[in-house]
Design a protein around this motif. Sequence first.
Motif, PDB file in Angstrom:
ATOM      1  N   PRO A  50       0.804  -1.216  -0.032  1.00 45.74           N
ATOM      2  CA  PRO A  50      -0.568  -0.072  -0.465  1.00 45.74           C
ATOM      3  C   PRO A  50       0.759   1.263   0.295  1.00 45.74           C
ATOM      4  O   PRO A  50       1.524   1.134   0.063  1.00 45.74           O
ATOM      5  CB  PRO A  50      -1.022  -0.264   0.836  1.00 45.74           C
ATOM      6  CG  PRO A  50       0.003  -0.960   2.273  1.00 45.74           C
ATOM      7  CD  PRO A  50       0.972  -2.263   0.982  1.00 45.74           C
ATOM      8  N   PRO A  51       0.434   2.359  -0.585  1.00 47.03           N
ATOM      9  CA  PRO A  51       0.765   3.732  -0.717  1.00 47.03           C
ATOM     10  C   PRO A  51       1.373   4.039   0.802  1.00 47.03           C
ATOM     11  O   PRO A  51       0.563   3.631   1.494  1.00 47.03           O
ATOM     12  CB  PRO A  51       0.473   4.447  -1.065  1.00 47.03           C
ATOM     13  CG  PRO A  51      -1.385   3.796  -1.589  1.00 47.03           C
ATOM     14  CD  PRO A  51      -0.624   2.661  -1.245  1.00 47.03           C
ATOM     15  N   VAL A  52       2.248   4.565   1.236  1.00 45.54           N
ATOM     16  CA  VAL A  52       2.828   5.234   2.482  1.00 45.54           C
ATOM     17  C   VAL A  52       3.222   6.424   2.495  1.00 45.54           C
ATOM     18  O   VAL A  52       3.777   7.055   1.422  1.00 45.54           O
ATOM     19  CB  VAL A  52       4.577   4.391   2.581  1.00 45.54           C
ATOM     20  CG1 VAL A  52       5.084   5.391   4.180  1.00 45.54           C
ATOM     21  CG2 VAL A  52       4.294   3.267   2.887  1.00 45.54           C
ATOM     22  N   ASN A  53       2.409   6.789   3.829  1.00 39.43           N
ATOM     23  CA  ASN A  53       2.363   8.768   4.067  1.00 39.43           C
ATOM     24  C   ASN A  53       3.728   8.679   4.998  1.00 39.43           C
ATOM     25  O   ASN A  53       4.108   7.974   5.390  1.00 39.43           O
ATOM     26  CB  ASN A  53       1.524   8.583   4.711  1.00 39.43           C
ATOM     27  CG  ASN A  53      -0.012   9.284   3.839  1.00 39.43           C
ATOM     28  OD1 ASN A  53       0.403   8.615   3.126  1.00 39.43           O
ATOM     29  ND2 ASN A  53      -1.007   8.917   4.638  1.00 39.43           N
ATOM     30  N   SER A  54       4.451   9.625   4.258  1.00 39.02           N
ATOM     31  CA  SER A  54       6.191  10.291   5.606  1.00 39.02           C
ATOM     32  C   SER A  54       6.135  11.876   5.174  1.00 39.02           C
ATOM     33  O   SER A  54       5.479  12.750   4.190  1.00 39.02           O
ATOM     34  CB  SER A  54       7.405   9.996   4.231  1.00 39.02           C
ATOM     35  OG  SER A  54       7.847  10.489   4.910  1.00 39.02           O
ATOM     36  N   ASP A  55       6.757  12.490   6.775  1.00 39.87           N
ATOM     37  CA  ASP A  55       6.760  13.316   6.591  1.00 39.87           C
ATOM     38  C   ASP A  55       7.811  13.862   6.175  1.00 39.87           C
ATOM     39  O   ASP A  55       8.492  15.306   6.377  1.00 39.87           O
ATOM     40  CB  ASP A  55       6.536  14.840   7.687  1.00 39.87           C
ATOM     41  CG  ASP A  55       7.194  13.331   8.812  1.00 39.87           C
ATOM     42  OD1 ASP A  55       7.869  12.656   8.766  1.00 39.87           O
ATOM     43  OD2 ASP A  55       7.824  14.104  10.450  1.00 39.87           O
ATOM     44  N   SER A  56       8.636  12.675   5.829  1.00 41.02           N
ATOM     45  CA  SER A  56      10.302  13.283   5.355  1.00 41.02           C
ATOM     46  C   SER A  56      10.257  12.760   3.455  1.00 41.02           C
ATOM     47  O   SER A  56       9.346  12.150   3.018  1.00 41.02           O
ATOM     48  CB  SER A  56      11.625  12.057   5.894  1.00 41.02           C
ATOM     49  OG  SER A  56      12.701  11.984   5.258  1.00 41.02           O
ATOM     50  N   ILE A  57      11.532  14.036   2.702  1.00 47.48           N
ATOM     51  CA  ILE A  57      11.234  14.034   1.604  1.00 47.48           C
ATOM     52  C   ILE A  57      12.221  12.706   1.305  1.00 47.48           C
ATOM     53  O   ILE A  57      12.758  11.910  -0.007  1.00 47.48           O
ATOM     54  CB  ILE A  57      12.082  15.081   0.832  1.00 47.48           C
ATOM     55  CG1 ILE A  57      13.279  15.354   0.961  1.00 47.48           C
ATOM     56  CG2 ILE A  57      10.973  16.268   1.118  1.00 47.48           C
ATOM     57  CD1 ILE A  57      14.231  16.550   0.813  1.00 47.48           C
ATOM     58  N   VAL A  58      13.128  11.782   2.361  1.00 48.45           N
ATOM     59  CA  VAL A  58      14.362  10.215   2.018  1.00 48.45           C
ATOM     60  C   VAL A  58      13.370   9.522   2.882  1.00 48.45           C
ATOM     61  O   VAL A  58      12.793   9.926   3.770  1.00 48.45           O
ATOM     62  CB  VAL A  58      15.325  11.075   2.228  1.00 48.45           C
ATOM     63  CG1 VAL A  58      16.288   9.871   2.466  1.00 48.45           C
ATOM     64  CG2 VAL A  58      15.868  12.067   2.196  1.00 48.45           C
ATOM     65  N   THR A  59      13.026   8.502   1.898  1.00 50.25           N
ATOM     66  CA  THR A  59      12.665   7.286   2.174  1.00 50.25           C
ATOM     67  C   THR A  59      12.908   6.286   1.979  1.00 50.25           C
ATOM     68  O   THR A  59      14.188   6.045   0.769  1.00 50.25           O
ATOM     69  CB  THR A  59      10.848   7.255   1.409  1.00 50.25           C
ATOM     70  OG1 THR A  59      10.547   6.109   2.429  1.00 50.25           O
ATOM     71  CG2 THR A  59      10.926   7.307   0.287  1.00 50.25           C
ATOM     72  N   SER A  60      12.356   4.522   2.766  1.00 46.75           N
ATOM     73  CA  SER A  60      13.713   3.581   2.418  1.00 46.75           C
ATOM     74  C   SER A  60      12.219   3.031   2.131  1.00 46.75           C
ATOM     75  O   SER A  60      11.922   2.793   2.886  1.00 46.75           O
ATOM     76  CB  SER A  60      14.779   3.424   2.950  1.00 46.75           C
ATOM     77  OG  SER A  60      14.142   2.741   4.282  1.00 46.75           O
ATOM     78  N   PHE A  61      12.506   1.669   1.420  1.00 44.86           N
ATOM     79  CA  PHE A  61      11.955   0.496   0.922  1.00 44.86           C
ATOM     80  C   PHE A  61      12.854  -0.620  -0.040  1.00 44.86           C
ATOM     81  O   PHE A  61      13.720  -0.475   0.234  1.00 44.86           O
ATOM     82  CB  PHE A  61      10.760   1.094   0.266  1.00 44.86           C
ATOM     83  CG  PHE A  61       9.838  -0.014  -0.046  1.00 44.86           C
ATOM     84  CD1 PHE A  61       8.217  -0.258  -0.048  1.00 44.86           C
ATOM     85  CD2 PHE A  61       9.505  -1.106  -1.497  1.00 44.86           C
ATOM     86  CE1 PHE A  61       8.132  -0.772   0.529  1.00 44.86           C
ATOM     87  CE2 PHE A  61       8.718  -2.339  -1.439  1.00 44.86           C
ATOM     88  CZ  PHE A  61       7.612  -1.639  -0.809  1.00 44.86           C
ATOM     89  N   VAL A  62      12.498  -1.478   1.274  1.00 42.32           N
ATOM     90  CA  VAL A  62      12.656  -2.886   0.850  1.00 42.32           C
ATOM     91  C   VAL A  62      12.062  -4.080  -0.433  1.00 42.32           C
ATOM     92  O   VAL A  62      10.323  -4.208  -0.038  1.00 42.32           O
ATOM     93  CB  VAL A  62      12.804  -3.650   2.089  1.00 42.32           C
ATOM     94  CG1 VAL A  62      13.361  -5.420   1.374  1.00 42.32           C
ATOM     95  CG2 VAL A  62      13.780  -3.407   2.519  1.00 42.32           C
ATOM     96  N   TYR A  63      12.324  -4.276  -1.634  1.00 38.64           N
ATOM     97  CA  TYR A  63      11.775  -4.700  -2.154  1.00 38.64           C
ATOM     98  C   TYR A  63      11.701  -6.367  -1.784  1.00 38.64           C
ATOM     99  O   TYR A  63      13.212  -6.463  -2.167  1.00 38.64           O
ATOM    100  CB  TYR A  63      12.020  -4.281  -4.015  1.00 38.64           C
ATOM    101  CG  TYR A  63      11.630  -2.939  -4.715  1.00 38.64           C
ATOM    102  CD1 TYR A  63      10.155  -2.983  -4.700  1.00 38.64           C
ATOM    103  CD2 TYR A  63      12.023  -1.842  -4.138  1.00 38.64           C
ATOM    104  CE1 TYR A  63      10.061  -2.219  -5.860  1.00 38.64           C
ATOM    105  CE2 TYR A  63      11.786  -0.647  -4.432  1.00 38.64           C
ATOM    106  CZ  TYR A  63      10.418  -1.453  -5.054  1.00 38.64           C
ATOM    107  OH  TYR A  63       9.978   0.509  -5.689  1.00 38.64           O
ATOM    108  N   THR A  64      10.948  -7.374  -1.551  1.00 40.13           N
ATOM    109  CA  THR A  64      11.035  -8.407  -1.807  1.00 40.13           C
ATOM    110  C   THR A  64      10.984  -9.841  -2.687  1.00 40.13           C
ATOM    111  O   THR A  64      11.308 -10.254  -2.502  1.00 40.13           O
ATOM    112  CB  THR A  64      10.326  -9.105  -0.601  1.00 40.13           C
ATOM    113  OG1 THR A  64       8.841  -8.863  -1.411  1.00 40.13           O
ATOM    114  CG2 THR A  64      10.271  -8.596   0.797  1.00 40.13           C
TER     115      THR A  64
END
Length: 176
Positions: A50-64
């Motif tokens: 699902p989409p992720v809300n953040s207050d940062s312009i830098v994010t990370s994600f793990v593609y499985t």
Amino acid sequence: DSALVMVFDLIRVLISAQKVCEDDNVEITATITDGADSNYIYVWDFGQGPPVNSDSIVTSFVYTAVGTYSVSLTVVGAPACVTDSLNINPVVVFASPDAEFIANPTSTTTRGPYVVFTDQSTGGLLPGENIISWFWDFGDGQFADSANPIHFYTDSGTFTVLLVVTNGLGCTDSQI
């Protein structure tokens, strides 16, 4: 009569992502080029989950999983009417190798302390996914960079051996 008119800068977004390997933590950075404000909400859609809300312009994600994913970012300013949405080039997630090895023998004496390590790692099927480098840490302060090394242990003890393999795309995996 008078009217209060508010004019907001249009938010312009640039996104960059590094090379993506399966099961790696990938950092994605958005750069606000116009309309900078600290009160934005960033809605990241990585194409997996699902989409992720953040207050940062830098994010990370793990593609499985290996595949091609559409990534998008929607930036919502304090007044909800100030938004920008951007789809970046699809993110291609490459297969990481699978590190495996066997040691023979697994018990020995200091009179015959040679151990043969046999790499049984597997790479992917696509170009570049084949394994191109090996790093062995024999747990005794000695190292090797060949696929199937023979190691001579000079001291008695129990040693934890680490193998790290890298494929032609720079993706890695390790086994202890």
